[in-house]
Scaffold this active site. Sequence first.
Site, PDB file in Angstrom:
ATOM      1  NE  ARG A  92     -11.409   4.457  11.030  1.00 42.68           N
ATOM      2  CZ  ARG A  92     -10.527   4.026  10.126  1.00 42.68           C
ATOM      3  NH1 ARG A  92      -9.730   4.882   9.510  1.00 42.68           N
ATOM      4  NH2 ARG A  92     -10.469   2.759   9.803  1.00 42.68           N
ATOM      5  CG  HIS A 137      -6.510   0.087  11.312  1.00 40.11           C
ATOM      6  ND1 HIS A 137      -7.167   1.267  11.015  1.00 40.11           N
ATOM      7  CD2 HIS A 137      -5.364   0.131  10.584  1.00 40.11           C
ATOM      8  CE1 HIS A 137      -6.436   1.991  10.160  1.00 40.11           C
ATOM      9  NE2 HIS A 137      -5.338   1.315   9.888  1.00 40.11           N
ATOM     10  CD  GLU A 182      -6.768   1.787   3.847  1.00 40.94           C
ATOM     11  OE1 GLU A 182      -5.688   1.175   3.846  1.00 40.94           O
ATOM     12  OE2 GLU A 182      -6.835   3.011   3.728  1.00 40.94           O
ATOM     13  CG  ASN A 322      -9.746   5.155   4.723  1.00 40.13           C
ATOM     14  OD1 ASN A 322     -10.676   5.611   5.404  1.00 40.13           O
ATOM     15  ND2 ASN A 322      -8.969   4.180   5.149  1.00 40.13           N
ATOM     16  CE1 TYR A 324      -3.757   8.830   4.034  1.00 39.77           C
ATOM     17  CE2 TYR A 324      -5.442   7.190   3.604  1.00 39.77           C
ATOM     18  CZ  TYR A 324      -4.622   7.860   4.485  1.00 39.77           C
ATOM     19  OH  TYR A 324      -4.666   7.561   5.823  1.00 39.77           O
ATOM     20  CD  GLU A 391      -7.053   5.560   7.361  1.00 41.99           C
ATOM     21  OE1 GLU A 391      -6.048   5.672   6.620  1.00 41.99           O
ATOM     22  OE2 GLU A 391      -7.344   4.517   7.949  1.00 41.99           O
TER      23      GLU A 391
HETATM   24  C1  PNW Z   1      -3.822   3.803   5.235  1.00 39.88           C
HETATM   25  N1  PNW Z   1      -3.538   4.322  -1.183  1.00 39.88           N
HETATM   26  O1  PNW Z   1      -3.473   2.920   4.194  1.00 39.88           O
HETATM   27  C2  PNW Z   1      -3.959   3.006   6.504  1.00 39.88           C
HETATM   28  O2  PNW Z   1      -5.306   2.758   6.802  1.00 39.88           O
HETATM   29  C3  PNW Z   1      -3.289   3.659   7.698  1.00 39.88           C
HETATM   30  O3  PNW Z   1      -3.141   2.720   8.726  1.00 39.88           O
HETATM   31  C4  PNW Z   1      -1.962   4.263   7.287  1.00 39.88           C
HETATM   32  O4  PNW Z   1      -1.206   4.744   8.348  1.00 39.88           O
HETATM   33  C5  PNW Z   1      -2.279   5.377   6.309  1.00 39.88           C
HETATM   34  O5  PNW Z   1      -2.894   4.824   5.197  1.00 39.88           O
HETATM   35  C6  PNW Z   1      -1.070   6.171   5.826  1.00 39.88           C
HETATM   36  O6  PNW Z   1      -0.204   5.371   5.087  1.00 39.88           O
HETATM   37  C7  PNW Z   1      -3.449   3.333   2.870  1.00 39.88           C
HETATM   38  O7  PNW Z   1      -3.599   3.469  -2.048  1.00 39.88           O
HETATM   39  C8  PNW Z   1      -3.424   2.353   1.902  1.00 39.88           C
HETATM   40  O8  PNW Z   1      -3.585   5.521  -1.519  1.00 39.88           O
HETATM   41  C9  PNW Z   1      -3.453   2.658   0.572  1.00 39.88           C
HETATM   42  C10 PNW Z   1      -3.503   3.986   0.172  1.00 39.88           C
HETATM   43  C11 PNW Z   1      -3.512   4.971   1.123  1.00 39.88           C
HETATM   44  C12 PNW Z   1      -3.482   4.649   2.463  1.00 39.88           C
END
Ligand code: PNW
Length: 483
Positions: A92, A137, A182, A322, A324, A391
């Site tokens: 990706r 992005h 996002e 995504n 996390y 992600e």
């Molecule tokens: C992502 N959250 O953003 C982005 O898409 C990437 O470009 C970035 O490098 C990656 O995270 C790591 O930081 C995020 O709320 C925005 O958990 C919000 C969250 C997680 C990731």
Amino acid sequence: MKIFTIVFLTVLSSCLAAKEFPEDFLFGAAGAAYQIEGGWDEDDKGASYWDVFTHIPAKIYNNDTGDVACDSYNKYKEDVALLKELGLKSYRFSISWPRILPDGTPIKINQAGVDYYLNLLKELKAAGIEPIVTLYHWDLPQYLSDLGGWLNPQIADYFGDFARICYKLFGDYVKYWITMNEPSSTCVNGYEQGIHPPGVPLPGAGAYQCAYVQVLAHAKAWHIYDDEFRAQQNGKVGLNNVCNWLYPKSNSTEDLAAQDRAMEFTCGLYVNPVWNGNWPQVIIDRVNYTSQKQGYSFSRLPEFTPVEIDYINGTSDFFALNIYTSYLIENVAEEAFPTPSLDQDAAYNISGDPSWTQSDAAWLYSVPDGARKVINYVNEKYKPSEIIITENGWADLGQLADQGRISYLKDYLSNILDAILEDGINVTGYTTWSLLDNFEWTDGYLYKFGLVQVDFNSANRTRTIKDSARWYQNITSTRQLFD
Ligand code: PNW
């Protein structure tokens, strides 16, 4: 074989029950243009608002910039070779809008930029790696930011033109397109809080207007594909968002309602319009209510017209998700409505649970159960025919022996696999964040997410494979995970 050995092996294999990913599961890794490419003004590339923002002192940790980053503009062949060596089936990456259209408009195409992405796509094809391509992005051309950026509905038309050009130039190679990465991050960081470009905080209004414009822009790009390219190119176009599972801090009615609101304010706000045709009702009601209390004669949340609802509804061919982390959500009882803000409209506090493992980046906890829960949530609420986890990754300080990343990936993959095997949800791919250590936005080069280390002190940007990459290689080649 001795009976002892047989007994031993039988016991061992029943303890280590293997679960298997489907045969055609698309394992891969991810990255994004501004975070890896560098070459910020090479050839005829124009400036994005991230180029401009990172050059303002004190906006970014250590005043780091993406000027060179991983130098993938020049070293993309090494990146593809790494993907190949690790046995990955998908990559990706994102296209830099101002690298193709220097000021964002179709008035001029930068041929060197076009060649860069064509070469990358050809290289991937030769290696048998499926591209998953993000159109946007976060690197908006500065000229379009000057025109109002994601607050100006006309940017949706500019985005449509950019999307059309990309489909035309690259569409023969691409089966999976993601329009926007996002919207929640762009809109909250960029326009609500102003910690990302364009850098002007507009609490209570910026994020909503931005979400409105991004949804319209996404829908435009989807319709252009549907009308002009789908029949020939036969690909899919989807919207991406980060949706984390949020747990209620207690089982009180208030906290449970706050949990529901929090899911909507972080996830639903950006994806519900595309899947169900409008903002989540709870957000419509809340923003209307607080706006009235503050003396507005209208809601700060822009209203979609019936024509717009018809246009945006059903414009995602798959759900690009995504995941996390997770948080605890606690209701905030309010007495007054002093200043407009999304946080006040949302009326909840978030925190981490002390029992959760925290990464070096304080915002990121490992809460793997949340992955299965959020996949179920998204699946029930939006009923996508296909979900790709676009992600998921872990932050550390970049060491090669990255056991923390291995544990995180193992636990999240296990939960994702349970969603597939036990809940029967059609998750078809997983591109871990990220292939390379890269420019981590306002954190500069402080935190690292890569499977592969990049030496940002060497002119050569030397790449070195980490332990987690070898571990991941083993999972993707066997498709087996042991609990
Ligand atoms: C992502 N959250 O953003 C982005 O898409 C990437 O470009 C970035 O490098 C990656 O995270 C790591 O930081 C995020 O709320 C925005 O958990 C919000 C969250 C997680 C990731």
